[in-house]
Design an enzyme around this catalytic site. Structure first.
Site, PDB file in Angstrom:
ATOM      1  N   PHE A  11       0.664  -1.184   0.219  1.00 62.77           N
ATOM      2  CA  PHE A  11      -0.082  -0.045  -0.008  1.00 62.77           C
ATOM      3  C   PHE A  11       0.642   1.297   0.058  1.00 62.77           C
ATOM      4  CE2 PHE A  11      -2.090   2.984   3.312  1.00 62.77           C
ATOM      5  CZ  PHE A  11      -2.539   3.513   2.643  1.00 62.77           C
ATOM      6  N   PHE A  34       4.165 -11.180   0.087  1.00 62.68           N
ATOM      7  CA  PHE A  34       2.663 -11.870   1.043  1.00 62.68           C
ATOM      8  C   PHE A  34       1.398 -10.922   0.971  1.00 62.68           C
ATOM      9  CE2 PHE A  34       2.094 -11.902   5.557  1.00 62.68           C
ATOM     10  CZ  PHE A  34       1.574 -13.102   5.409  1.00 62.68           C
ATOM     11  N   THR A  35       1.896  -9.794   1.221  1.00 60.60           N
ATOM     12  CA  THR A  35       0.723  -8.798   1.610  1.00 60.60           C
ATOM     13  C   THR A  35       0.803  -7.942   0.206  1.00 60.60           C
ATOM     14  OG1 THR A  35       1.611  -7.184   3.115  1.00 60.60           O
ATOM     15  CG2 THR A  35       0.348  -8.945   3.234  1.00 60.60           C
ATOM     16  N   LYS A  89      10.882 -12.364  12.152  1.00 65.08           N
ATOM     17  CA  LYS A  89      12.223 -12.901  10.973  1.00 65.08           C
ATOM     18  C   LYS A  89      12.611 -11.675  10.390  1.00 65.08           C
ATOM     19  CE  LYS A  89      13.073 -17.556  11.114  1.00 65.08           C
ATOM     20  NZ  LYS A  89      12.335 -18.612  10.096  1.00 65.08           N
ATOM     21  N   THR A  90      11.441 -11.138   9.561  1.00 66.62           N
ATOM     22  CA  THR A  90      10.801  -9.854   8.460  1.00 66.62           C
ATOM     23  C   THR A  90      11.823  -8.911   9.268  1.00 66.62           C
ATOM     24  OG1 THR A  90       9.124 -10.795   7.408  1.00 66.62           O
ATOM     25  CG2 THR A  90      10.119  -8.048   6.818  1.00 66.62           C
ATOM     26  N   ASN A  97      19.833  -7.506   6.812  1.00 69.48           N
ATOM     27  CA  ASN A  97      20.284  -7.789   5.920  1.00 69.48           C
ATOM     28  C   ASN A  97      19.926  -6.714   5.140  1.00 69.48           C
ATOM     29  OD1 ASN A  97      20.583 -10.919   5.579  1.00 69.48           O
ATOM     30  ND2 ASN A  97      18.561 -11.279   5.297  1.00 69.48           N
ATOM     31  N   ARG A 104      28.078  -1.789   2.998  1.00 67.28           N
ATOM     32  CA  ARG A 104      28.519  -2.281   2.053  1.00 67.28           C
ATOM     33  C   ARG A 104      28.463  -0.948   1.500  1.00 67.28           C
ATOM     34  NH1 ARG A 104      29.062  -7.501  -0.361  1.00 67.28           N
ATOM     35  NH2 ARG A 104      30.361  -7.699  -1.924  1.00 67.28           N
ATOM     36  N   TYR A 143       4.779  -7.909  15.967  1.00 65.35           N
ATOM     37  CA  TYR A 143       4.615  -6.197  15.106  1.00 65.35           C
ATOM     38  C   TYR A 143       5.852  -6.061  15.970  1.00 65.35           C
ATOM     39  CZ  TYR A 143       3.924  -2.595  12.149  1.00 65.35           C
ATOM     40  OH  TYR A 143       3.303  -1.791  11.744  1.00 65.35           O
ATOM     41  N   TYR A 157      23.770  -0.094  14.629  1.00 65.90           N
ATOM     42  CA  TYR A 157      24.569   0.152  12.696  1.00 65.90           C
ATOM     43  C   TYR A 157      25.077   2.002  12.795  1.00 65.90           C
ATOM     44  CZ  TYR A 157      24.213  -4.850  11.355  1.00 65.90           C
ATOM     45  OH  TYR A 157      24.402  -5.908  10.940  1.00 65.90           O
TER      46      TYR A 157
HETATM   47  P1  NAD Z   1       1.312  -3.177   3.005  1.00 65.39           P
HETATM   48  O1  NAD Z   1       1.152  -5.212   3.775  1.00 65.39           O
HETATM   49  O2  NAD Z   1       0.719  -3.572   2.229  1.00 65.39           O
HETATM   50  O3  NAD Z   1       2.917  -3.660   2.694  1.00 65.39           O
HETATM   51  C1  NAD Z   1       3.943  -4.205   3.321  1.00 65.39           C
HETATM   52  C2  NAD Z   1       4.894  -4.974   1.437  1.00 65.39           C
HETATM   53  O4  NAD Z   1       5.922  -5.343   2.427  1.00 65.39           O
HETATM   54  C3  NAD Z   1       4.122  -6.077   1.013  1.00 65.39           C
HETATM   55  O5  NAD Z   1       4.048  -5.776  -0.155  1.00 65.39           O
HETATM   56  C4  NAD Z   1       4.225  -7.151   1.614  1.00 65.39           C
HETATM   57  O6  NAD Z   1       4.577  -8.042   0.086  1.00 65.39           O
HETATM   58  C5  NAD Z   1       6.242  -6.627   1.774  1.00 65.39           C
HETATM   59  N1  NAD Z   1       6.469  -8.114   2.216  1.00 65.39           N
HETATM   60  C6  NAD Z   1       6.409  -8.399   3.641  1.00 65.39           C
HETATM   61  N2  NAD Z   1       7.197  -9.399   4.227  1.00 65.39           N
HETATM   62  C7  NAD Z   1       8.768  -9.121   3.154  1.00 65.39           C
HETATM   63  C8  NAD Z   1       9.454 -10.110   3.399  1.00 65.39           C
HETATM   64  N3  NAD Z   1       9.481 -10.926   4.480  1.00 65.39           N
HETATM   65  N4  NAD Z   1      10.395  -9.321   2.267  1.00 65.39           N
HETATM   66  C9  NAD Z   1       9.504  -9.085   1.335  1.00 65.39           C
HETATM   67  N5  NAD Z   1       8.531  -8.428   1.234  1.00 65.39           N
HETATM   68  C10 NAD Z   1       7.330  -8.410   2.241  1.00 65.39           C
HETATM   69  O7  NAD Z   1       1.714  -2.389   4.506  1.00 65.39           O
HETATM   70  P2  NAD Z   1       1.773  -0.763   4.624  1.00 65.39           P
HETATM   71  O8  NAD Z   1       1.161  -0.459   5.381  1.00 65.39           O
HETATM   72  O9  NAD Z   1       2.292  -0.399   3.017  1.00 65.39           O
HETATM   73  O10 NAD Z   1       2.789  -0.931   5.483  1.00 65.39           O
HETATM   74  C11 NAD Z   1       3.738  -0.320   4.806  1.00 65.39           C
HETATM   75  C12 NAD Z   1       5.027  -0.823   5.788  1.00 65.39           C
HETATM   76  O11 NAD Z   1       5.028   0.259   7.114  1.00 65.39           O
HETATM   77  C13 NAD Z   1       5.285  -1.166   6.981  1.00 65.39           C
HETATM   78  O12 NAD Z   1       7.029  -1.950   7.833  1.00 65.39           O
HETATM   79  C14 NAD Z   1       4.558  -0.819   8.117  1.00 65.39           C
HETATM   80  O13 NAD Z   1       5.209  -1.738   9.345  1.00 65.39           O
HETATM   81  C15 NAD Z   1       4.783   0.264   7.885  1.00 65.39           C
HETATM   82  N6  NAD Z   1       3.488   1.248   8.629  1.00 65.39           N
HETATM   83  C16 NAD Z   1       3.034   0.590   7.977  1.00 65.39           C
HETATM   84  C17 NAD Z   1       1.188   1.348   8.930  1.00 65.39           C
HETATM   85  C18 NAD Z   1      -0.005   2.102   7.979  1.00 65.39           C
HETATM   86  O14 NAD Z   1      -1.325   2.549   8.885  1.00 65.39           O
HETATM   87  N7  NAD Z   1      -0.432   1.397   6.968  1.00 65.39           N
HETATM   88  C19 NAD Z   1       1.186   2.236  10.134  1.00 65.39           C
HETATM   89  C20 NAD Z   1       2.728   1.922  10.784  1.00 65.39           C
HETATM   90  C21 NAD Z   1       4.165   1.490   9.974  1.00 65.39           C
END
Ligand code: NAD
Ligand code: UDP
Length: 311
Positions: A11, A34-35, A89-90, A97, A104, A143, A157
């Site tokens: 998103f 994944f999402t 893990k993510t 990573n 690097r 989370y 880091y």
């Molecule tokens: P989202 O689920 O739409 O996007 C997350 C993306 O990361 C997805 O495209 C998913 O496929 C990908 N992903 C998940 N695990 C992965 C992995 N191991 N390797 C590679 N890709 C991976 O969520 P979002 O709302 O767009 O959130 C994006 C970021 O912003 C996230 O880190 C979330 O924690 C952070 N965030 C969002 C909000 C919110 O209100 N939307 C609030 C606080 C923090």
């Protein structure tokens, strides 16, 4: 610049990729889907400055880039609780990573942290100095604690290896391209309203959230990435606070829906109140949200209505 956006097919990530391409940068979108979804970035695919890599950040990767926006992580409770071990893990292995790569290739790295690091906050509104009130063993911990250790890794880091970092704490953000099935309050209520189904308020609806439109958030993210020496953490969100019940009523009005409000059990550890103090973002980044809730919800409802019509 060459810019990596992990989670770029999600998103927020898809809006960020679009904005960065618009500024003339080369953008690499990395996602494990994944999402996220190709639908979110399909309109960028024929741009020769856009590249897509299917990869999971839990596995190492090396790319020559100038900037890394690390957004990869499921964000909705339904998605991050689906495989909580993977969520940890993510945030931990994925963060290591990405930081290893930043070190690097000497890239600047921005971590998308969250208001969830404040847990069920006892300080209101939340300022960056507040250390939070997080349950380490609950169903949201994968989370919340994952994002907290990711912040720790960023800082270590930075202190130990001189990596150039930026940390943002994102508060509830909404807009077009939120996943339909993600169970978050904005997508749930709008879809229920558009279908004239019951609107499911969890608990008595007195808990509060503050909702930021995605365009405003993306502007703040880019300002933070390009800020001169200010590493954060910084809150990015809209300080206008609503109870969830008020929010349901607003959505019924905006969508002219015939839906009724029904009450369902409150999920475990659901924070009772949440509202950002954005003084730091205003002072350091000259940033504040511009899109008001009715306008942003109207645009979001328009997006979901179009998707429903497509079937
Ligand atoms: P989202 O689920 O739409 O996007 C997350 C993306 O990361 C997805 O495209 C998913 O496929 C990908 N992903 C998940 N695990 C992965 C992995 N191991 N390797 C590679 N890709 C991976 O969520 P979002 O709302 O767009 O959130 C994006 C970021 O912003 C996230 O880190 C979330 O924690 C952070 N965030 C969002 C909000 C919110 O209100 N939307 C609030 C606080 C923090
Ligand atoms: N919520 C609700 N009905 C729904 C989905 C969510 O009342 O159908 C509530 C949820 O209990 C929480 C708030 O809305 O109090 C925001 O939930 P969301 O999952 O969007 O994000 P959170 O801020 O809790 O991570």
């Amino acid at each position: 610049m060459r810019i990596l956006v992990t989670g770029g097919a999600g998103f927020i990530g898809s809006h960020l990729c679009e904005r960065l391409l618009g500024q003339g940068h080369d953008v690499i979108c990395l996602d494990n889907f994944f999402t996220g979804s190709k639908d979110n970035i399909i309109h960028l695919m024929d741009n020769h400055r856009f590249e897509l890599i299917r990869h999971d950040i839990v596995e190492p990767i090396l790319l020559e880039v100038d900037r890394i926006y690390n957004l990869a992580c499921p964000a909705s409770p339904v998605h991050y609780q689906y495989n909580p071990v993977k969520t940890v893990k993510t945030s931990v292995m994925g963060m290591i990573n990405m930081l290893g790569m930043a070190k690097r290739v000497k890239a600047r790295i921005l971590q998308a942290s969250t208001s969830e690091v404040y847990g069920d906050p006892q300080v209101h509104p939340q300022t960056e100095e507040y250390w939070g009130n997080v349950n380490p063993i609950g169903i949201r911990s994968c989370y919340d604690e994952g994002k907290r250790i990711a912040e720790t890794l960023m800082m270590d880091y930075h202190r130990q290896n001189g990596v150039d970092i930026r940390i943002i704490r994102i508060f509830n953000t909404y807009g077009p391209r939120m996943a339909e099935n993600d169970g978050r309050v904005v997508s749930n209520f709008i879809l229920q309203a558009l279908r004239n189904e019951d609107i499911t308020v969890y608990g008595d609806g007195s808990q509060t959230r503050s909702f930021c439109y995605v365009d405003d958030l993306v502007e703040g993210m880019i300002r933070m990435m390009e800020s001169d020496g200010f590493i954060g953490p910084v809150n990015l969100g809209n300080p206008v606070e609503n109870t969830i019940l008020e929010f349901a009523e607003k959505i019924i009005t905006i969508t002219k829906s015939r839906s009724k409000i029904v009450f369902k059990p409150l999920p475990q550890d659901d924070p009772k109140q949440r509202r950002p103090n954005i003084s730091l973002a205003t002072e350091k980044l000259n940033w504040q949200p511009l899109v008001d809730l009715a306008d942003g919800l109207g645009r979001t409802a328009g997006y979901f209505a179009a998707r429903l019509n497509k079937g």
